[in-house]
Write an enzyme that holds these catalytic residues in place. Structure first.
Site, PDB file in Angstrom:
ATOM      1  N   LYS A  34     -23.412  -8.255   4.049  1.00  0.00           N
ATOM      2  CA  LYS A  34     -22.704  -7.842   2.749  1.00  0.00           C
ATOM      3  C   LYS A  34     -21.539  -6.686   3.054  1.00  0.00           C
ATOM      4  O   LYS A  34     -20.502  -6.763   2.410  1.00  0.00           O
ATOM      5  CB  LYS A  34     -23.730  -7.319   2.075  1.00  0.00           C
ATOM      6  CG  LYS A  34     -24.671  -7.969   1.447  1.00  0.00           C
ATOM      7  CD  LYS A  34     -25.448  -7.811   0.053  1.00  0.00           C
ATOM      8  CE  LYS A  34     -24.525  -7.794  -0.965  1.00  0.00           C
ATOM      9  NZ  LYS A  34     -25.189  -8.332  -2.168  1.00  0.00           N
ATOM     10  N   ARG A  80     -23.468   3.974  15.168  1.00  0.00           N
ATOM     11  CA  ARG A  80     -23.911   5.229  15.573  1.00  0.00           C
ATOM     12  C   ARG A  80     -24.946   5.235  16.210  1.00  0.00           C
ATOM     13  O   ARG A  80     -26.014   4.413  16.103  1.00  0.00           O
ATOM     14  CB  ARG A  80     -24.566   5.843  13.830  1.00  0.00           C
ATOM     15  CG  ARG A  80     -25.094   7.088  14.409  1.00  0.00           C
ATOM     16  CD  ARG A  80     -25.199   7.967  12.837  1.00  0.00           C
ATOM     17  NE  ARG A  80     -26.263   7.683  12.068  1.00  0.00           N
ATOM     18  CZ  ARG A  80     -26.856   8.503  11.035  1.00  0.00           C
ATOM     19  NH1 ARG A  80     -26.191   9.650  10.868  1.00  0.00           N
ATOM     20  NH2 ARG A  80     -27.853   7.935  10.456  1.00  0.00           N
ATOM     21  N   GLU A 143     -24.164  18.521  12.512  1.00  0.00           N
ATOM     22  CA  GLU A 143     -25.308  18.623  11.561  1.00  0.00           C
ATOM     23  C   GLU A 143     -26.333  19.547  11.848  1.00  0.00           C
ATOM     24  O   GLU A 143     -27.579  19.442  11.467  1.00  0.00           O
ATOM     25  CB  GLU A 143     -25.827  17.338  11.342  1.00  0.00           C
ATOM     26  CG  GLU A 143     -26.109  16.440  12.493  1.00  0.00           C
ATOM     27  CD  GLU A 143     -26.331  14.982  11.949  1.00  0.00           C
ATOM     28  OE1 GLU A 143     -26.769  14.574  10.794  1.00  0.00           O
ATOM     29  OE2 GLU A 143     -26.344  14.048  12.950  1.00  0.00           O
ATOM     30  N   ILE A 236     -23.579   5.710   1.273  1.00  0.00           N
ATOM     31  CA  ILE A 236     -24.994   5.036   1.507  1.00  0.00           C
ATOM     32  C   ILE A 236     -24.952   3.800   0.933  1.00  0.00           C
ATOM     33  O   ILE A 236     -26.060   2.690   1.210  1.00  0.00           O
ATOM     34  CB  ILE A 236     -25.998   5.886   1.241  1.00  0.00           C
ATOM     35  CG1 ILE A 236     -25.916   6.902   0.243  1.00  0.00           C
ATOM     36  CG2 ILE A 236     -26.344   6.955   2.704  1.00  0.00           C
ATOM     37  CD1 ILE A 236     -27.222   7.492  -0.064  1.00  0.00           C
ATOM     38  N   ASP A 284       9.223  26.713  -1.390  1.00  0.00           N
ATOM     39  CA  ASP A 284       9.638  26.819  -0.004  1.00  0.00           C
ATOM     40  C   ASP A 284       9.300  26.032   0.865  1.00  0.00           C
ATOM     41  O   ASP A 284       8.329  25.121   0.748  1.00  0.00           O
ATOM     42  CB  ASP A 284       9.832  28.440   0.294  1.00  0.00           C
ATOM     43  CG  ASP A 284       8.598  29.001   0.710  1.00  0.00           C
ATOM     44  OD1 ASP A 284       7.741  28.247   0.382  1.00  0.00           O
ATOM     45  OD2 ASP A 284       8.463  30.189   0.870  1.00  0.00           O
TER      46      ASP A 284
END
Ligand code: COA
Ligand code: MG
Length: 312
Positions: A34, A80, A143, A236, A284
Site C-alpha cells: 500500500k 529502520r 530519542e 504512522i 535587510d
C-alpha cells in the site's frame, strides 16, 4: 572579524523533499505494498519497534523481498534497523542490501561511535556490491537524554548522515516527562535538534503524532514543528500524509511574498540601497536570506522529485 567556514558540508543535493516520512511495519507486506502507492515523500520500512520480537526475522525477509520486487516510484525508501546492542544489524543489512534502499535509520543513537560503526559496514557493502561510495545514507534518531546531550558529536560523525529524526515517545519515557497538548516539555529537545541539524547541514525531521483521528491536532503540531525549523515530520498512518505534506510545503502566499522581497531587494541594491521598507517592515540582508531559503526549499519540493533509483 570574519566568519569561520563551517566545518561541515552544506545541505547536500537530494531529489527527496522529505516532508512526510511514513513508518511501515516491516512484517506487513500488505502495508508495504500500500505504502508504495501512497503520497509519502519517504517510506521508513521498520524492523525496530513496529515489529514484534517474534517477527524480527520474518520482517527482514519481507522487507528484503519488497525492496527487490516492488516499484516504489519516486519515494525514498529507508530501512529502520534495531539498535546495535541487539546484535541484529549484520542480518538486517544482509537481508536488505541485495536490492538496497536509499539509506538506513539508526534508532536511539547516543554516540558518534554507533554511527561510525554503521558507516564502516555500509562502506564495506558499497565496495563489495559495486555501489557508489557514500551513496547509502544514514538518518540518526535522537530519542534519549544521552543522544540529545551528544547531538553535536553525533551530527559531526560522518558525511553519510543525511538527517536527524526526533523520537518523542522514547524521549518522553527516558526523561520522565509528562506530555501536554502544547508539548512544552519537548520544546528544548525539538529546538536543540533543529539547531544542530542547521549547523551541520542535516535535514531535521519531527516526531510522530499518535492521535490517528485528530487531524486538527496533527496540523497544530506540524505548524509548531515547521515554525521551529523542521523540514518534515514522521507519520504512522496514510491519513496523516496530506496534512503533513501541506504543512511542510510553503503556502503560495509565502512563496509569492518571498519572491517579491527578493525582487525588491535586487532593485534596491541596484540603486545602492541595502535596507528598505516593504509592507511596513524593515528589510535587510537576513530577511532576504530567509526568503531565498524558502524559495530554494520550494524548488526542491516542486516539481515533485523525479524517480530516483536506489544507489548504483
Ligand atoms: N503504512 C501503509 N499502510 C498503512 C499504514 C502504514 N503505516 N497504516 C495503515 N495502513 C493501511 C492499512 O493496511 C489499511 O489498509 P487495508 O484495510 O487495505 O489493509 C488502511 O491503511 C487503513 O488502516 P486502518 O485500518 O485505519 O489502520 P490499521 O488498524 O490497519 O493500522 C496502525 C493502525 C497504527 C497499526 C497502522 O497505522 C500502523 O502500522 N502504523 C505504523 C506503526 C509503526 O510503524 N510504528 C512504529 C514507528 S512509530
Ligand atoms: Mg523510538
Amino acid at each position: 572579524m570574519t566568519n569561520q567556514p563551517s566545518p561541515m558540508r552544506a545541505q547536500p543535493e537530494t531529489p527527496f523533499p522529505r516532508r512526510s516520512l511514513l513508518y511501515v511495519p516491516g512484517d506487513s507486506l500488505r502495508k508495504i505494498e500500500k505504502a508504495a502507492a501512497l503520497d509519502a515523500d519517504t517510506l521508513i520500512l521498520d524492523l525496530e519497534d513496529g515489529v514484534a520480537r517474534s517477527q524480527k526475522e520474518a520482517a527482514r525477509a519481507v522487507v528484503g523481498e519488497a525492496l527487490a520486487r516492488l516499484d516504489f516510484g519516486p519515494r525514498e525508501r529507508l530501512v529502520r534497523l534495531n539498535h546495535p546492542t541487539h546484535g541484529m544489524i549484520e542480518a538486517e543489512l544482509a537481508a536488505t542490501l541485495p536490492s538496497p534502499p536509499h539509506g538506513y535509520v539508526l534508532p536511539k543513537v547516543e554516540a558518534a561511535s554507533e554511527l561510525l560503526d554503521l558507516d564502516a559496514r555500509l562502506a564495506q557493502a558499497e565496495q563489495a556490491r559495486g555501489l557508489a561510495q557514500g551513496s547509502l545514507t544514514i538518518f540518526a534518531m535522537i530519542e534519549t537524554a544521552r543522544g540529545l546531550l551528544r547531538l553535536g558529536e553525533i551530527a559531526a560523525s560522518t558525511l553519510r548522515l543525511a538527517g536527524l529524526i526526533f523520537g518523542a515517545e522514547d524521549f518522553t519515557a527516558d526523561v520522565g516527562a509528562i506530555r501536554s497538548p502544547g508539548g512544552v516539555e519537548l520544546l528544548y529537545a525539538r529546538s536543540s535538534l533543529v539547531i544542530t541539524a542547521a549547523a551541520y547541514g542535516l535535514h531535521a525531521v519531527d516526531a510522530v503524532y499518535l492521535e490517528l483521528d485528530n487531524l486538527a491536532g496533527l496540523e497544530e503540531e506540524c505548524a509548531l514543528g515547521r515554525g521551529l525549523g523542521f523540514g518534515g515530520k514522521t507519520a504512522i498512518h496514510p491519513r496523516q500524509l496530506p496534512v503533513i505534506n501541506q504543512a511542510f510545503t510553503p503556502a503560495p502566499a509565502e512563496v509569492a511574498r518571498a519572491q517579491a522581497l527578493v525582487n525588491a531587494f535586487a532593485a534596491h541594491q541596484a540603486q545602492g540601497t541595502g535596507v528598505f521598507v516593504y509592507e511596513g517592515k524593515m528589510v535587510d540582508q537576513p530577511v532576504i536570506v530567509a526568503a531565498q531559503r524558502l524559495l530554494a526549499r520550494m524548488a526542491q519540493i516542486t516539481p515533485l522529485a523525479p524517480t530516483a533509483p536506489p544507489p548504483k
